[in-house]
Design a protein around this motif. Structure first.
Motif, PDB file in Angstrom:
ATOM      1  N   ASP A   1       0.829  -1.209   0.000  1.00  0.00           N
ATOM      2  CA  ASP A   1       0.000   0.000   0.000  1.00  0.00           C
ATOM      3  C   ASP A   1       0.862   1.257   0.000  1.00  0.00           C
ATOM      4  OD1 ASP A   1      -2.176  -1.655   0.046  1.00  0.00           O
ATOM      5  OD2 ASP A   1      -2.632  -1.358   2.164  1.00  0.00           O
ATOM      6  N   LEU A   2       1.939   1.237   0.781  1.00  0.00           N
ATOM      7  CA  LEU A   2       2.845   2.386   0.812  1.00  0.00           C
ATOM      8  C   LEU A   2       3.510   2.584  -0.546  1.00  0.00           C
ATOM      9  CD1 LEU A   2       4.531   1.929   4.309  1.00  0.00           C
ATOM     10  CD2 LEU A   2       2.850   3.659   3.644  1.00  0.00           C
ATOM     11  N   ALA A   3       3.838   1.486  -1.215  1.00  0.00           N
ATOM     12  CA  ALA A   3       4.418   1.589  -2.550  1.00  0.00           C
ATOM     13  C   ALA A   3       3.421   2.209  -3.527  1.00  0.00           C
ATOM     14  CB  ALA A   3       4.857   0.204  -3.037  1.00  0.00           C
ATOM     15  N   VAL A   4       2.147   1.857  -3.387  1.00  0.00           N
ATOM     16  CA  VAL A   4       1.111   2.461  -4.231  1.00  0.00           C
ATOM     17  C   VAL A   4       1.059   3.969  -4.006  1.00  0.00           C
ATOM     18  CG1 VAL A   4      -1.380   2.619  -4.620  1.00  0.00           C
ATOM     19  CG2 VAL A   4      -0.279   0.379  -4.441  1.00  0.00           C
ATOM     20  N   GLU A   5       1.132   4.392  -2.729  1.00  0.00           N
ATOM     21  CA  GLU A   5       1.119   5.825  -2.424  1.00  0.00           C
ATOM     22  C   GLU A   5       2.285   6.552  -3.089  1.00  0.00           C
ATOM     23  OE1 GLU A   5       0.884   6.716   1.713  1.00  0.00           O
ATOM     24  OE2 GLU A   5      -0.831   5.391   2.077  1.00  0.00           O
ATOM     25  N   ARG A   6       3.409   5.869  -3.258  1.00  0.00           N
ATOM     26  CA  ARG A   6       4.587   6.468  -3.883  1.00  0.00           C
ATOM     27  C   ARG A   6       4.595   6.287  -5.399  1.00  0.00           C
ATOM     28  NH1 ARG A   6       7.111   3.368   0.282  1.00  0.00           N
ATOM     29  NH2 ARG A   6       7.847   1.942  -1.352  1.00  0.00           N
ATOM     30  N   ASN A   7       3.508   5.723  -5.925  1.00  0.00           N
ATOM     31  CA  ASN A   7       3.423   5.406  -7.353  1.00  0.00           C
ATOM     32  C   ASN A   7       4.497   4.409  -7.783  1.00  0.00           C
ATOM     33  OD1 ASN A   7       1.176   7.100  -7.956  1.00  0.00           O
ATOM     34  ND2 ASN A   7       2.553   8.869  -7.903  1.00  0.00           N
ATOM     35  N   ASP A   8       4.916   3.573  -6.849  1.00  0.00           N
ATOM     36  CA  ASP A   8       5.903   2.535  -7.130  1.00  0.00           C
ATOM     37  C   ASP A   8       5.151   1.234  -7.406  1.00  0.00           C
ATOM     38  OD1 ASP A   8       8.000   0.752  -7.248  1.00  0.00           O
ATOM     39  OD2 ASP A   8       8.517   0.893  -5.123  1.00  0.00           O
ATOM     40  N   VAL A   9       4.625   1.108  -8.602  1.00  0.00           N
ATOM     41  CA  VAL A   9       3.811  -0.068  -8.934  1.00  0.00           C
ATOM     42  C   VAL A   9       4.628  -1.357  -8.897  1.00  0.00           C
ATOM     43  CG1 VAL A   9       2.349  -1.144 -10.680  1.00  0.00           C
ATOM     44  CG2 VAL A   9       2.172   1.311 -10.240  1.00  0.00           C
ATOM     45  N   PRO A  10       5.848  -1.385  -9.436  1.00  0.00           N
ATOM     46  CA  PRO A  10       6.637  -2.625  -9.323  1.00  0.00           C
ATOM     47  C   PRO A  10       6.877  -3.040  -7.868  1.00  0.00           C
ATOM     48  CG  PRO A  10       7.589  -1.186 -10.982  1.00  0.00           C
ATOM     49  CD  PRO A  10       6.536  -0.384 -10.268  1.00  0.00           C
TER      50      PRO A  10
ATOM     51  N   ALA B   1       4.933  -2.345  -5.335  1.00  0.00           N
ATOM     52  CA  ALA B   1       3.656  -2.829  -4.807  1.00  0.00           C
ATOM     53  C   ALA B   1       3.398  -4.262  -5.243  1.00  0.00           C
ATOM     54  CB  ALA B   1       2.522  -1.916  -5.278  1.00  0.00           C
ATOM     55  N   ILE B   2       3.654  -4.543  -6.509  1.00  0.00           N
ATOM     56  CA  ILE B   2       3.445  -5.903  -7.016  1.00  0.00           C
ATOM     57  C   ILE B   2       4.311  -6.892  -6.254  1.00  0.00           C
ATOM     58  CG2 ILE B   2       3.797  -7.415  -9.011  1.00  0.00           C
ATOM     59  CD1 ILE B   2       3.042  -5.028 -10.786  1.00  0.00           C
ATOM     60  N   GLN B   3       5.557  -6.533  -6.020  1.00  0.00           N
ATOM     61  CA  GLN B   3       6.475  -7.418  -5.298  1.00  0.00           C
ATOM     62  C   GLN B   3       5.969  -7.703  -3.890  1.00  0.00           C
ATOM     63  OE1 GLN B   3      10.477  -5.930  -5.121  1.00  0.00           O
ATOM     64  NE2 GLN B   3      11.228  -7.610  -3.869  1.00  0.00           N
ATOM     65  N   GLU B   4       5.484  -6.678  -3.196  1.00  0.00           N
ATOM     66  CA  GLU B   4       5.005  -6.872  -1.825  1.00  0.00           C
ATOM     67  C   GLU B   4       3.707  -7.683  -1.800  1.00  0.00           C
ATOM     68  OE1 GLU B   4       6.550  -6.314   0.833  1.00  0.00           O
ATOM     69  OE2 GLU B   4       8.151  -4.959   0.239  1.00  0.00           O
ATOM     70  N   TYR B   5       2.787  -7.394  -2.712  1.00  0.00           N
ATOM     71  CA  TYR B   5       1.529  -8.141  -2.747  1.00  0.00           C
ATOM     72  C   TYR B   5       1.777  -9.607  -3.102  1.00  0.00           C
ATOM     73  CZ  TYR B   5      -0.901  -3.624  -2.557  1.00  0.00           C
ATOM     74  OH  TYR B   5      -1.373  -2.385  -2.180  1.00  0.00           O
ATOM     75  N   GLU B   6       2.732  -9.867  -3.986  1.00  0.00           N
ATOM     76  CA  GLU B   6       3.074 -11.249  -4.319  1.00  0.00           C
ATOM     77  C   GLU B   6       3.626 -11.974  -3.095  1.00  0.00           C
ATOM     78  OE1 GLU B   6       5.776 -10.875  -7.572  1.00  0.00           O
ATOM     79  OE2 GLU B   6       4.197 -11.124  -9.084  1.00  0.00           O
ATOM     80  N   ALA B   7       4.463 -11.292  -2.317  1.00  0.00           N
ATOM     81  CA  ALA B   7       5.026 -11.906  -1.110  1.00  0.00           C
ATOM     82  C   ALA B   7       3.929 -12.243  -0.109  1.00  0.00           C
ATOM     83  CB  ALA B   7       6.049 -10.963  -0.483  1.00  0.00           C
ATOM     84  N   ALA B   8       2.968 -11.336   0.034  1.00  0.00           N
ATOM     85  CA  ALA B   8       1.848 -11.598   0.942  1.00  0.00           C
ATOM     86  C   ALA B   8       1.023 -12.781   0.469  1.00  0.00           C
ATOM     87  CB  ALA B   8       0.972 -10.353   1.043  1.00  0.00           C
ATOM     88  N   GLU B   9       0.774 -12.811  -0.828  1.00  0.00           N
ATOM     89  CA  GLU B   9      -0.072 -13.868  -1.382  1.00  0.00           C
ATOM     90  C   GLU B   9       0.582 -15.239  -1.247  1.00  0.00           C
ATOM     91  OE1 GLU B   9      -2.362 -14.883  -5.585  1.00  0.00           O
ATOM     92  OE2 GLU B   9      -1.259 -12.993  -5.351  1.00  0.00           O
ATOM     93  N   LYS B  10       1.898 -15.294  -1.315  1.00  0.00           N
ATOM     94  CA  LYS B  10       2.596 -16.563  -1.147  1.00  0.00           C
ATOM     95  C   LYS B  10       2.398 -17.125   0.259  1.00  0.00           C
ATOM     96  CE  LYS B  10       6.193 -15.838  -4.642  1.00  0.00           C
ATOM     97  NZ  LYS B  10       7.635 -15.586  -4.862  1.00  0.00           N
ATOM     98  N   LEU B  11       2.297 -16.239   1.233  1.00  0.00           N
ATOM     99  CA  LEU B  11       2.095 -16.687   2.609  1.00  0.00           C
ATOM    100  C   LEU B  11       0.673 -17.180   2.836  1.00  0.00           C
ATOM    101  CD1 LEU B  11       4.067 -13.915   4.546  1.00  0.00           C
ATOM    102  CD2 LEU B  11       4.675 -16.332   4.351  1.00  0.00           C
TER     103      LEU B  11
ATOM    104  N   SER C   1      -2.721  -4.006  -8.836  1.00  0.00           N
ATOM    105  CA  SER C   1      -1.382  -3.475  -9.114  1.00  0.00           C
ATOM    106  C   SER C   1      -0.901  -3.914 -10.494  1.00  0.00           C
ATOM    107  CB  SER C   1      -0.400  -3.940  -8.036  1.00  0.00           C
ATOM    108  OG  SER C   1      -0.725  -3.382  -6.785  1.00  0.00           O
ATOM    109  N   LEU C   2      -1.175  -5.164 -10.854  1.00  0.00           N
ATOM    110  CA  LEU C   2      -0.805  -5.639 -12.185  1.00  0.00           C
ATOM    111  C   LEU C   2      -1.526  -4.851 -13.270  1.00  0.00           C
ATOM    112  CD1 LEU C   2      -0.801  -9.491 -11.528  1.00  0.00           C
ATOM    113  CD2 LEU C   2       1.195  -8.080 -12.028  1.00  0.00           C
ATOM    114  N   ALA C   3      -2.814  -4.607 -13.063  1.00  0.00           N
ATOM    115  CA  ALA C   3      -3.580  -3.834 -14.043  1.00  0.00           C
ATOM    116  C   ALA C   3      -3.015  -2.433 -14.203  1.00  0.00           C
ATOM    117  CB  ALA C   3      -5.052  -3.784 -13.630  1.00  0.00           C
TER     118      ALA C   3
END
Length: 330
Positions: A244-253, A255-265, A279-281
């Motif tokens: 979410d913080l990455a989204v606020e910074r417009n850091d889409v890559p 954000a994707i990396q962090e959301y993927e890490a969460a989803e793996k757990l 984020s992918l969209a």
């Protein structure tokens, strides 16, 4: 009433004034095992506990960033928590704090209490009238303590497990100590609730961030299993928050990396799958996003409704045609 009768029976050898001070409706009989510890690498402080008692964390566990951690159990004296932290905050050591708490407590013989201070010094007391098996062990910057245990092996098992898990982060390390206690027999009555509290080594200007982990299982058949699950979920949502913080910074890559890490757990968590897809969209990876969104929409249609509201607030930055393709996904 059952608990009150038990308390009175156990304290029958004490004088009447002591009996009145030792037990009250607000100080529950938290017979249990626990650990207080300071991480030698980070300086963070932890207290963790498991018991056959409802909501044990609200009675036993106390900690404050940059100050210390306290476990008060057996015939619990809840005042030991806030009073002990105040003493530590004033500059008293763990041993000085414990000595002062016991000096003013006529029920010290039925108390069990452990303290770790900001410097990693520990102090622990097991009253001579704590119910067997009762005891404690101390080690470098930690103390483990238990009472009313099935066997006398619990403190040793906890200490050994904690020291063996030195490579783990502090929350997982203290959880390992609790699991070892249960494996060694645990509470003679069984199990019901558990709690894990970790605070920062130093207080910050944002006190709402000073509690790093604050998890409680109030009533469960397997409280340690549930506590472990919640800790893993906590770790997953740390990645979600970072996303979410990455989204606020417009850091889409990012954000994707962090959301993927969460989803793996937690791969079955719809929230994690959904924001990963969004984020992918936003990164023009629509086909990958659609693949993730399809099962989410099928399982819970409200996520589709939410998606239509995101462009208005800038959280979904796709074209009108792409939005239509997302919203009509089948």
């Amino acid at each position: 009433m059952k608990q009150l009768l038990l308390a009175l029976a156990l304290l029958s050898g004490l004088t009447r004034p002591v009996r009145a001070q030792v037990y009250s409706a607000t100080d529950p009989l938290a017979h249990t095992y626990s650990i207080v510890a300071r991480d030698p690498q980070t300086g963070d402080l932890a207290v963790a506990v498991q018991s056959h008692w409802f909501s044990v964390g609200t009675s036993v566990s106390w900690a404050e960033a940059g100050v210390g951690a306290i476990a008060t159990q057996s015939f619990t004296n809840k005042s030991f928590g806030p009073r002990g932290l105040a003493l530590l905050r004033s500059g008293q050591s763990a041993q000085q704090t414990l000595a002062e708490l016991l000096r003013t407590d006529e029920g010290r013989d039925v108390r069990q209490v452990a303290v770790v201070d900001r410097n990693g010094q520990v102090a622990v007391h097991t009253g001579i009238k704590c119910i067997d098996f009762a005891g404690h062990r101390t080690g470098p910057q930690f103390s483990v303590q238990a009472n009313m245990m099935l066997t006398d092996q619990v403190p040793a098992a906890m200490a050994q497990a904690y020291e063996a898990a030195a490579a783990l982060p502090l929350p997982e390390r203290v959880l390992a100590a609790l699991e070892a206690a249960q494996a060694a027999g645990g509470d003679i009555r069984g199990r019901q609730s558990a709690a894990l509290l970790v605070v920062r080594a130093q207080a910050t200007a944002e006190p709402w961030t000073d509690r790093l982990v604050d998890l409680r299982v109030e009533d469960a058949a397997e409280p340690l299993q549930e506590l472990g699950r919640l800790l893993r979920l906590h770790r997953a949502y740390e990645h979600m928050n970072a996303g979410d913080l990455a989204v606020e910074r417009n850091d889409v890559p990012g954000a994707i990396q962090e959301y993927e890490a969460a989803e793996k757990l937690f791969p079955r968590n719809l929230e994690m799958q959904y924001w990963h897809a969004i984020s992918l969209a936003n990164k023009q990876r629509l086909l990958e996003a659609l693949k993730l969104l399809r099962p989410v929409f099928r399982q819970e249609p409200n996520w589709r409704t939410l998606t239509g509201r995101l462009p208005k607030v800038g959280l979904l930055t796709v074209s009108a045609a792409e939005l239509h393709q997302i919203l009509t996904l089948r």
